[in-house]
Design a protein around this motif. Structure first.
Motif, PDB file in Angstrom:
ATOM      1  N   ASP A 327       0.757  -1.162   0.006  1.00 54.76           N
ATOM      2  CA  ASP A 327       0.161   0.141   0.110  1.00 54.76           C
ATOM      3  C   ASP A 327       0.778   1.192  -0.065  1.00 54.76           C
ATOM      4  O   ASP A 327       0.284   2.286  -0.230  1.00 54.76           O
ATOM      5  CB  ASP A 327      -0.932   0.018   1.127  1.00 54.76           C
ATOM      6  N   ARG A 333       3.947  -3.136  -4.606  1.00 52.23           N
ATOM      7  CA  ARG A 333       2.849  -2.933  -5.341  1.00 52.23           C
ATOM      8  C   ARG A 333       2.642  -3.891  -6.667  1.00 52.23           C
ATOM      9  O   ARG A 333       1.858  -4.496  -6.938  1.00 52.23           O
ATOM     10  CB  ARG A 333       2.268  -1.774  -5.349  1.00 52.23           C
ATOM     11  N   GLU A 337       0.658  -7.114  -7.718  1.00 58.28           N
ATOM     12  CA  GLU A 337      -0.436  -7.087  -8.735  1.00 58.28           C
ATOM     13  C   GLU A 337      -0.086  -8.184  -9.862  1.00 58.28           C
ATOM     14  O   GLU A 337      -1.190  -9.007 -10.099  1.00 58.28           O
ATOM     15  CB  GLU A 337      -0.458  -5.769  -9.364  1.00 58.28           C
ATOM     16  N   THR A 359      -7.033  -1.461   4.527  1.00 58.61           N
ATOM     17  CA  THR A 359      -6.764  -0.987   3.430  1.00 58.61           C
ATOM     18  C   THR A 359      -6.110  -2.098   2.450  1.00 58.61           C
ATOM     19  O   THR A 359      -6.597  -2.216   1.276  1.00 58.61           O
ATOM     20  CB  THR A 359      -5.683  -0.123   3.562  1.00 58.61           C
ATOM     21  N   HIS A 362      -9.071  -4.730   1.317  1.00 57.36           N
ATOM     22  CA  HIS A 362      -9.694  -4.264   0.171  1.00 57.36           C
ATOM     23  C   HIS A 362      -9.142  -4.149  -1.013  1.00 57.36           C
ATOM     24  O   HIS A 362      -9.650  -4.355  -2.156  1.00 57.36           O
ATOM     25  CB  HIS A 362     -10.429  -3.037   0.787  1.00 57.36           C
ATOM     26  N   TRP A 363      -7.749  -3.711  -1.033  1.00 56.39           N
ATOM     27  CA  TRP A 363      -7.124  -3.502  -2.441  1.00 56.39           C
ATOM     28  C   TRP A 363      -6.570  -4.969  -2.917  1.00 56.39           C
ATOM     29  O   TRP A 363      -6.863  -5.070  -4.031  1.00 56.39           O
ATOM     30  CB  TRP A 363      -5.637  -2.876  -1.985  1.00 56.39           C
ATOM     31  N   GLU A 366      -9.677  -6.323  -4.511  1.00 57.26           N
ATOM     32  CA  GLU A 366      -9.882  -5.419  -5.732  1.00 57.26           C
ATOM     33  C   GLU A 366      -9.182  -6.226  -7.066  1.00 57.26           C
ATOM     34  O   GLU A 366      -9.334  -6.216  -8.192  1.00 57.26           O
ATOM     35  CB  GLU A 366     -10.016  -3.980  -5.882  1.00 57.26           C
ATOM     36  N   GLN A 367      -7.921  -6.592  -6.615  1.00 57.87           N
ATOM     37  CA  GLN A 367      -7.116  -7.120  -7.525  1.00 57.87           C
ATOM     38  C   GLN A 367      -7.301  -8.622  -7.780  1.00 57.87           C
ATOM     39  O   GLN A 367      -6.675  -9.444  -8.821  1.00 57.87           O
ATOM     40  CB  GLN A 367      -5.621  -7.100  -6.745  1.00 57.87           C
TER      41      GLN A 367
END
Length: 400
Positions: A327, A333, A337, A359, A362-363, A366-367
């Motif tokens: 983050d 990151r 990803e 944080t 949720h990230w 989403e990925q």
């Protein structure tokens, strides 16, 4: 000396700039530390007696640079936690962090100057724990290790793994602990190197698996559909020399009436390098028998992609060193990803270790990451605490 001050954990600030030393000292004091400061790194040896809980080290210093200091701390067996700070570019700072970790030092993190109060305080007060004195590794012997295996002195703690899309509990990783008669409960760092040197890795694995299967049997019916939780266990490199391994381990699984597909063996890339053909034999036979295989600490080795290509893995576990800082670190990151994307393209279950904030949760969701493991979900715990954890567990709220 003020008795309350003496009980506070100790922070040693090592920086040649007086203004920085003052700022770091004030921030450490507010975070609950007793702070000492050092402007000349040549005096560091005397400042380490007694060892501080945390050392904040500027990497750019006269006389000795930070890399030389890291090397000396490792050579001295330093058990203090380490925070690295510097005004140099972030990738150089992160390379120094990886070097310190490679030397076996306990690194809390790195900060690029100018350092904010919030960023430094966040490192000094890690999630879920107050600052605490690092306990030295207790000396143990090979004879003690043999006796512990013979007397079944090992136990297993369990860290839950949950689905990111809905928070559903999917399984646990079994993590070994040694109930030592003199030193109390020892973590793996205290004895796993000795296990490896003594060639006892496979025997310890059998012990951990048998203990975990028995511990978790009483959880039958707790999960939806009356299933047992999935169980992940680390498989040591020496286990991949013995072609009878599938029969040895699955005999324990069958005796406990577990489904083969509920068992995952985690293998690190380094354990595969010594006997690649024999490892391929053993791991392929385990997969044929329905067992799941996870490539652990993905992204930390030099041939992770080659291992994914050649070996029948069903799971990819992203190393916590990348996940924890994804983050706030663009390089980490990007690695996370792309690891998630690769895992999904290959049809693998993707697990993120080191999930410590809402944080990140949720990230990662989403990925498209599948499972989360880390302190946000839970610390490792004895089996009898799992039902209470499960009853209280809920998906973390999305940060504002």
């Amino acid at each position: 000396m003020n008795p309350d001050h003496a009980r506070r954990p100790r922070l040693l600030v090592v920086d040649d700039e007086a203004d920085n030393r003052e700022f770091f000292a004030e921030t450490g004091d507010l975070a609950g530390y007793a702070v000492a400061s050092l402007g000349d790194v040549r005096e560091l040896e005397s400042a380490l007696q007694p060892a501080p809980d945390v050392i904040l080290l500027d990497l750019i210093m006269p006389h000795l640079d930070g890399i030389e200091v890291i090397r000396e701390l490792a050579r001295a067996g330093c058990r203090s936690r380490l925070i690295l700070v510097s005004g140099c570019e972030r990738r150089v700072l992160q390379a120094a962090l990886r070097l310190a970790q490679g030397f076996g030092l306990d690194v809390l993190g790195e900060l690029q100057k100018p350092v904010s109060v919030a960023a430094l305080t966040a490192l000094l007060l890690q999630p879920g724990m107050p600052p605490a004195r690092v306990q030295p590794l207790q000396p143990v012997t090979l004879d003690e290790l043999h006796a512990a295996l013979a007397e079944n002195r090992f136990t297993v703690h369990y860290q839950p793994q949950v689905a990111l899309h809905d928070g559903r509990w999917c399984g646990v990783e079994g993590l070994v602990r040694w109930c030592h008669p003199q030193h109390g409960l020892l973590l793996p760092d205290s004895f796993v190197p000795l296990v490896e040197r003594g060639g006892l890795g496979l025997e310890l694995t059998r012990c951990v698996l048998e203990c975990a299967l028995a511990d978790l049997a009483h959880l039958h019916g707790l999960l939806p559909g009356g299933r047992l939780p999935g169980l992940s266990v680390n498989l040591p490199g020496e286990a991949l020399f013995d072609v009878s391994l599938p029969e040895q381990l699955l005999a324990l699984v069958d005796a406990a009436a577990w489904q083969h597909d509920a068992i995952t063996f985690e293998i690190t890339e380094t354990s595969l390098a010594r006997e690649p053909v024999r490892a391929l034999d053993i791991l392929t036979r385990l997969r044929l028998k329905g067992v799941q295989l996870s490539i652990d600490d993905f992204g930390t080795g030099y041939s992770s992609f080659g291992q994914l290509h050649h070996l029948p893995f069903s799971e990819l576990k992203i190393d916590l060193g990348f996940v924890r800082v994804a983050d706030r670190d663009p390089v980490a990151r990007a690695i996370v990803e792309n690891s998630i994307r690769l895992g999904r393209q290959l049809g693998l279950t993707v697990v993120a270790e080191g999930v410590e904030s809402a944080t990140l949760w949720h990230w990662l969701r989403e990925q498209g990451c599948d499972l989360a493991q880390g302190y946000l979900v839970s610390r490792p715990m004895p089996a009898e605490q799992l039902p209470a954890w499960y009853a209280a567990w809920g998906v973390p709220a999305c940060p504002a």
